[in-house]
Design an enzyme around this catalytic site. Structure first.
Site, PDB file in Angstrom:
ATOM      1  N   SER A 158     -42.260  25.011  -4.121  1.00 26.99           N
ATOM      2  CA  SER A 158     -43.520  24.291  -4.289  1.00 26.99           C
ATOM      3  C   SER A 158     -44.503  24.674  -3.174  1.00 26.99           C
ATOM      4  O   SER A 158     -44.828  25.849  -3.027  1.00 26.99           O
ATOM      5  CB  SER A 158     -43.254  22.783  -4.333  1.00 26.99           C
ATOM      6  OG  SER A 158     -44.396  22.088  -4.788  1.00 26.99           O
ATOM      7  N   ASP A 178     -45.164  24.626 -15.626  1.00 24.13           N
ATOM      8  CA  ASP A 178     -44.801  23.957 -14.384  1.00 24.13           C
ATOM      9  C   ASP A 178     -45.223  22.484 -14.418  1.00 24.13           C
ATOM     10  O   ASP A 178     -46.397  22.162 -14.596  1.00 24.13           O
ATOM     11  CB  ASP A 178     -45.483  24.669 -13.215  1.00 24.13           C
ATOM     12  CG  ASP A 178     -45.111  24.086 -11.877  1.00 24.13           C
ATOM     13  OD1 ASP A 178     -45.740  23.085 -11.477  1.00 24.13           O
ATOM     14  OD2 ASP A 178     -44.178  24.607 -11.235  1.00 24.13           O
ATOM     15  N   HIS A 237     -40.006  22.126 -12.262  1.00 23.90           N
ATOM     16  CA  HIS A 237     -40.672  22.432 -10.997  1.00 23.90           C
ATOM     17  C   HIS A 237     -39.594  22.495  -9.920  1.00 23.90           C
ATOM     18  O   HIS A 237     -38.911  21.504  -9.667  1.00 23.90           O
ATOM     19  CB  HIS A 237     -41.707  21.359 -10.654  1.00 23.90           C
ATOM     20  CG  HIS A 237     -42.507  21.640  -9.420  1.00 23.90           C
ATOM     21  ND1 HIS A 237     -43.491  22.597  -9.372  1.00 23.90           N
ATOM     22  CD2 HIS A 237     -42.470  21.089  -8.180  1.00 23.90           C
ATOM     23  CE1 HIS A 237     -44.039  22.619  -8.169  1.00 23.90           C
ATOM     24  NE2 HIS A 237     -43.430  21.716  -7.412  1.00 23.90           N
TER      25      HIS A 237
END
Length: 421
Positions: free
Chosen positions: A203, A299, A366
């Site tokens: 991330s 995502d 994610h």
């Protein structure tokens, strides 16, 4: 067990308020394909519900000399990391994982953030589980289990890239200094002349691994095999459902407030504005160090917070679709397919280099490298029957050329999709 519950309680609160910027009840829980766990825990990578019962717990070390270098968290406290030493053939190989956890883009959100574990080391967990790519078990992490494995904690709010301060609020935007102090500390722990090194991140940490990839390689002699992995870090400068640019506006605040410009690659800033150069699509083609991009084509974070954020969708037209992709209308699915096409276009130049690797699966997810169930397990997501851990290992060790791009939704039945209550 009670301590573990309290630990993840802090994580959930921090994510609700400092990352998502939305009401916590909107993202209370999700169901993976297999089990029910809180979404915010899972998106972090290693939730209390998904951590294997025998997971390795690794203690926290603070970088004691960092304050003298101005390398401090948002609130001025020392940065830290978790290190589990390698063994056997992996004793002189190093995996550095940059922690993720969103960003803060204005004084209000950064002041709040400095009172959480995303801005103060006084609130860091004293030990965290090492799972997925950080696991010390060959059956869970076949290629990197016996390496020196490190997680550098994230407490600056700008993907380890800022260098500024605000004296009125006492905020320290010192991500670049934290990054350098962490690397220098690890050099003193034996990383100065490794056989192999891999910089990874998830991330915001995945964006950081892109921003710092070539710099990471520069720390080592030419004899060291150096590569980088970005997991869920391919943030796209996309048009949102209102026709605006939610993420660009947000990133603009991050770059400006934190003084990020000076630490962005000149190969980008020479011809684009600083905010554009915080987007990976404008960076990856010019990275010289071999890099692997692991990303879900749909995502979850980008759908919720960039494409159909509360600001872009004030009437909540996308609420059901965001909660469960099976509730999306035909037009909404088409919008998401267009977003996938934007992602594919963003990696076209990057993919032409044989040294680079890709694993873009058509999942609503994610961060897939830190979670054991998505990194390497009996039912892990696959493309062409190859799990993520195997694809990354094959690429790192030059066993094969990995350019794995999934067919569009709904063809992939191996996804661990995030579905919200």
């Amino acid at each position: 067990m009670e301590k573990l519950k309290q630990l993840w309680g802090v994580i959930v609160i921090g994510f609700v308020l400092s990352i998502w910027g939305v009401k916590g009840h909107e993202f209370d829980e999700f169901f993976s394909n297999k089990s029910k766990v809180t979404f915010l825990e899972s998106i972090y990578g290693a939730s209390a519900a998904s951590v294997p019962p025998n997971a390795l717990m690794v203690g926290l070390t603070l970088v004691q000399g960092a304050a003298a270098k101005g390398a401090v968290c948002l609130d001025g406290t020392l940065p830290g990391y978790h290190l589990h030493p390698g063994s056997g053939e992996g004793a002189n190989s190093w995996l550095i994982e940059l922690e993720g956890g969103g960003w803060c883009n204005n004084m209000k959100t950064c002041v709040y953030r400095k009172g959480t574990h995303r801005g103060s080391s006084t609130l860091f967990e004293k030990e965290i589980p090492f799972t997925g790519i950080l696991s010390n078990k060959a059956e869970e992490n076949p290629d990197f289990f016996n390496w020196n494995r490190v997680k550098i904690r994230y407490c600056d709010g700008a993907s380890f890239a800022g260098d500024s301060e605000d004296k009125a609020t006492g905020l320290q935007f010192r991500g670049q200094r934290i990054w350098l102090a962490g690397i220098q500390e690890l050099m003193s722990k034996g990383m100065h002349n490794p056989d192999q090194a891999l910089l990874s991140g998830c991330s915001a940490g995945g964006l950081a691994s892109i921003l710092h990839c070539d710099e990471f390689q520069s720390f080592f002699p030419e004899s060291t095999k150096v590569k980088c992995l970005s997991d869920a870090g391919l943030f796209i400068d996309a048009v949102d459902v209102s026709g605006g640019h939610t993420l660009r506006d947000f990133f603009g605040g991050v770059v400006s407030l934190h003084g990020v410009k000076k630490n962005l690659p000149s190969t980008c800033t020479d011809h684009l504005d600083p905010t554009s150069c915080f987007f990976p699509q404008n960076l990856i083609a010019n990275i010289e160090t071999p890099m692997f991009i692991l990303n879900a084509a749909y995502d979850s974070w980008q759908i919720h917070e960039s494409l159909a954020s509360p600001a872009a969708d004030p009437q909540g037209t996308w609420h059901d679709c965001k909660s469960n992709h099976e509730r999306c209308s035909t037009s909404q699915i088409q919008f998401l397919q267009d977003f996938r096409n934007d992602m594919l276009n963003a990696v076209k130049g990057f993919a032409t280099s044989r040294q680079n690797g890709l694993f873009l699966n058509s999942c609503f997810a994610h961060c897939q490298s830190e979670r054991q169930d998505t990194w390497f397990a009996d039912d892990s997501p696959v493309i062409d029957n190859k799990a993520i851990a195997i694809a990354v290992g094959d690429w790192y060790f030059d066993r094969s050329n990995i350019k794995a791009i999934d067919c569009p939704y709904p063809c992939d039945k191996t996804c661990h999709n995030l579905v919200f209550k």
